[in-house]
Design an enzyme around this catalytic site. Structure first.
Site, short mmCIF file in Angstrom:
data_model
loop_
_atom_site.label_atom_id
_atom_site.label_comp_id
_atom_site.label_asym_id
_atom_site.label_seq_id
_atom_site.Cartn_x
_atom_site.Cartn_y
_atom_site.Cartn_z
N LYS A 269 -45.30 -44.90 46.71
CA LYS A 269 -44.79 -43.62 47.22
C LYS A 269 -43.55 -43.20 46.42
O LYS A 269 -42.56 -43.92 46.38
CB LYS A 269 -44.44 -43.77 48.71
CG LYS A 269 -43.71 -42.55 49.30
CD LYS A 269 -43.42 -42.72 50.80
CE LYS A 269 -42.54 -41.58 51.33
NZ LYS A 269 -42.18 -41.73 52.76
N LYS A 281 -34.77 -33.96 59.06
CA LYS A 281 -34.13 -35.20 59.51
C LYS A 281 -32.71 -34.92 59.97
O LYS A 281 -32.09 -33.96 59.50
CB LYS A 281 -34.07 -36.19 58.35
CG LYS A 281 -35.39 -36.82 57.97
CD LYS A 281 -35.20 -37.87 56.90
CE LYS A 281 -36.52 -38.52 56.52
NZ LYS A 281 -37.13 -39.29 57.61
N ASP A 292 -36.53 -43.02 49.03
CA ASP A 292 -37.90 -42.83 49.49
C ASP A 292 -38.92 -42.92 48.34
O ASP A 292 -40.10 -42.69 48.53
CB ASP A 292 -38.01 -41.48 50.22
CG ASP A 292 -39.04 -41.52 51.34
OD1 ASP A 292 -39.43 -42.63 51.75
OD2 ASP A 292 -39.45 -40.43 51.79
N ASP A 351 -42.26 -34.34 58.20
CA ASP A 351 -41.53 -35.54 57.78
C ASP A 351 -42.47 -36.73 57.57
O ASP A 351 -42.08 -37.75 57.02
CB ASP A 351 -40.46 -35.88 58.83
CG ASP A 351 -39.41 -36.83 58.31
OD1 ASP A 351 -39.38 -37.06 57.08
OD2 ASP A 351 -38.61 -37.33 59.13
N GLU A 353 -44.62 -37.21 55.38
CA GLU A 353 -45.13 -36.69 54.11
C GLU A 353 -45.68 -37.78 53.20
O GLU A 353 -46.55 -37.52 52.37
CB GLU A 353 -44.03 -35.91 53.38
CG GLU A 353 -43.05 -36.75 52.54
CD GLU A 353 -42.22 -37.75 53.35
OE1 GLU A 353 -42.10 -37.56 54.58
OE2 GLU A 353 -41.72 -38.72 52.77
N ARG A 355 -47.61 -40.35 53.76
CA ARG A 355 -49.04 -40.61 53.93
C ARG A 355 -49.88 -39.49 53.32
O ARG A 355 -51.01 -39.72 52.88
CB ARG A 355 -49.36 -40.83 55.42
CG ARG A 355 -49.04 -39.66 56.29
CD ARG A 355 -48.93 -40.03 57.75
NE ARG A 355 -47.65 -40.64 58.08
CZ ARG A 355 -47.30 -41.03 59.30
NH1 ARG A 355 -48.13 -40.89 60.32
NH2 ARG A 355 -46.13 -41.59 59.51
N1 BES Z 1 -39.29 -41.70 54.45
C1 BES Z 1 -39.52 -41.76 55.85
C2 BES Z 1 -39.53 -43.17 56.40
C3 BES Z 1 -38.23 -43.93 56.29
C4 BES Z 1 -37.39 -43.97 57.38
C5 BES Z 1 -37.92 -44.62 55.16
C6 BES Z 1 -36.21 -44.69 57.30
C7 BES Z 1 -36.75 -45.34 55.09
C8 BES Z 1 -35.90 -45.38 56.17
C9 BES Z 1 -40.86 -41.11 56.20
O1 BES Z 1 -41.28 -40.11 55.35
C10 BES Z 1 -40.69 -40.54 57.55
O2 BES Z 1 -39.87 -39.69 57.70
N2 BES Z 1 -41.44 -41.03 58.52
C11 BES Z 1 -41.32 -40.57 59.86
C12 BES Z 1 -42.67 -40.50 60.47
C13 BES Z 1 -42.71 -39.78 61.78
C14 BES Z 1 -42.45 -38.29 61.57
C15 BES Z 1 -44.06 -39.98 62.41
C16 BES Z 1 -40.43 -41.56 60.62
O3 BES Z 1 -40.52 -42.76 60.38
O4 BES Z 1 -39.63 -41.12 61.42
ZN ZN Z 2 -40.58 -40.23 53.38
ZN ZN Z 3 -40.46 -38.21 55.86
#
Ligand code: BES
Ligand code: ZN
Ligand code: ZN
Length: 504
Positions: A269, A281, A292, A351, A353, A355
């Site tokens: 990713k 966020k 990321d 967010d 994104e 996947r």
């Molecule tokens: N990049 C984030 C995941 C992440 C969170 C990486 C903290 C490193 C530290 C990912 O893209 C994301 O935002 N995931 C969301 C998914 C949710 C919207 C279902 C998350 O984990 O909150």
């Molecule tokens: Zn992300």
């Molecule tokens: Zn995200």
């Protein structure tokens, strides 16, 4: 930093510091030869008096990473003799050796020392010697690139020598390989450390091109037009808001000779910054979302090492890279995109994104002949809730392949823990308007994310690594600096090295 394996008697090695390992709970019984019969060269036994005294004083117990330094000790050519604790002898493994070497570098290099020799317990096998070599190189890395006034000694160390009494088992080739792998891991850390204003998707593609040119890999970079033609609607939807265009980086390693027709795809990713998009966020901590792209970084680092250690399996890296931003052209919650695989996805949360871009990369890897897929992604915050910061979250659609990955990660000294993928969890992914939503409900967030990917990976054997809670260290460790950890690189390289074609 030069890493060398030394067979000369330890006490004759002339360095700024010579370090010996002492275990916990060993009672000195008068002479050092008795105290450390398995570790010391008999010549060093001459030092018995002071070491026994040190232990008896209670100032040094042998606890992990505890240190005592002696200047100009008699009978040793080095300027300093450092005694470092190694914990309980029965727990000593490559993991401790890697960390001890890292601790030594991190405590001695800032003082300006240029050379360190580490005496490993006698009879140490190659796994201990190579782990120590890796630990030294990893310990020396600092995220100080953008400091105008870094510690002037931050790169002082020139030589790290590994010495094992009477061991012919550790070869220069093994040490060289460890050096290649650890330096590749440090490249990953360099990339992940870059802030998003320095490392855009285009800059990541440039880094891949440079790597390819230097190590004779094939590199192909798909731009936005190429991806539009192919129909990568999920990846392109994420990229829409950014003025930095997206890319799909493809890096290929072809071995001189292969066993069977296996083709391993490593997918990383590469979100160079994740604002969350319209599902924005919180401001607090958002600066960390420059990491990321740690999956992409791990994939690139692994390819750098793979190009040099030359495993006998074909390996192709696929790195979808985008910036998840907000603007008038941003993707909205509720938008429906069509993936390269043809499935439609309702974007319930912009967010989620990672996947989306991985789905298209996984399909592209399959279309291009991947027989086995491993992806690494900072995919969910939920993985940190489940596992904390010490284990990668691992998921699979093929247990046998995951066991192969676990064997590699164990050898490489990277911890990973399997999470379930029962069919029941798949039911959390229901959309009234498209084939799939991009998020599940409130529970099992890392598992629904994995299930989303699996919908695109099946039936190809696939392992998904959620590295969101392991790719970045908020606090340093005694053996590793704060910041990017470079997790995944060593397991990826070991997986490729372990390949024997048996699963062709
Ligand atoms: N990049 C984030 C995941 C992440 C969170 C990486 C903290 C490193 C530290 C990912 O893209 C994301 O935002 N995931 C969301 C998914 C949710 C919207 C279902 C998350 O984990 O909150
Ligand atoms: Zn992300
Ligand atoms: Zn995200």
């Amino acid at each position: 930093m030069e890493i060398r394996f030394e067979t000369a008697p330890f006490e004759n090695i002339s360095t700024d510091a010579a370090a010996i390992i002492c275990f916990e709970g060993e009672k000195p019984t008068g002479t050092i030869a008795v105290e450390r019969p398995s570790t010391f060269d008999p010549e060093i036994a001459k030092q018995s008096g002071w070491l026994a005294e040190l232990r008896e004083s209670g100032e040094f117990t042998g606890k992990l990473y505890e240190q005592a330094t002696f200047h100009r000790p008699e009978g040793v050519a080095a300027k300093r003799l450092v005694v470092i604790g190694a914990g309980k002898a029965e727990n000593f493994s490559a993991v401790e050796a890697r960390r001890i070497a890292g601790v030594l570098v991190r405590t001695l290099q800032p003082k300006g020392l240029k050379s360190i020799a580490l005496l490993l317990p006698s009879g140490s096998g190659p796994e201990i010697g190579t782990a120590a070599a890796e630990g030294a190189i990893l310990g020396g890395w600092e995220p100080d690139k953008y400091k105008s006034d870094p510690n002037k000694n931050s790169k002082a160390l020139e030589t790290f020598i590994i010495s094992v009494p009477g061991s012919g088992q550790i070869t220069d080739t093994a040490i060289r390989r460890a050096q290649i792998i650890a330096e590749a891991q440090n490249l990953t850390r360099d990339l992940v450390n870059e802030p998003a204003n320095k490392l855009s998707p285009a800059a990541l593609a440039d880094a891949a091109r440079e790597l390819a040119a230097e190590y004779s890999l094939e590199c192909e970079v798909l731009d936005q037009t190429a991806m539009e033609k192919l129909g990568m609607g999920a990846l392109l939807g994420v990229a829409r808001a950014s003025s930095n265009p997206p890319f799909l980086i493809v890096l290929k390693y072809l071995p001189a000779k292969t066993f069977g027709s296996d083709h391993l795809a490593l997918i990383g990713k590469g979100v160079t910054f994740d604002t969350g998009g319209v599902s924005i966020k919180p401001a607090d901590g958002m600066e960390k979302m420059k990491y990321d792209m740690a999956g992409a970084g791990a994939t690139l680092g692994a390819m750098k090492a793979i190009a040099q250690v030359k495993p006998s399996v074909q390996v192709t890296a696929y790195i979808p890279t985008v910036e998840n931003m907000i603007s008038g052209s941003a993707q909205r919650p509720g938008d429906i995109v069509t993936t390269l695989a043809g499935k439609t996805v309702e974007v319930l949360n912009t967010d989620a994104e990672g996947r989306l871009i991985l789905a298209d990369a996984i399909t592209y890897a399959k279309q291009n002949g991947a027989t086995h897929i491993v992806d690494a992604a900072t995919l969910t915050g939920a993985i940190g809730i489940a596992l904390g910061h010490h284990n990668i979250g691992a998921f699979t659609n093929n247990q046998e392949f995951l066991e192969k990955f676990f064997a590699a990660s164990k050898t490489a000294g990277e911890k990973a823990w399997q999470l379930p993928m029962d069919e029941e969890y798949k039911d959390y992914l229901k959309s009234a308007f498209a084939d799939l939503p991009n998020i599940g409900g409130r529970y099992g967030g890392s598992i629904t994310a994995a299930w989303f990917l699996r919908e695109f990976a099946d039936p190809t054997p696939w392992v998904h690594l959620d590295i969101a809670s392991t790719a970045w260290l908020d606090d340093g460790r005694p053996w590793l600096s704060k910041g990017p950890s470079g997790v995944g690189v060593r397991s990826f390289v070991q997986l490729a090295l372990d390949w024997d074609g048996s699963r062709g």
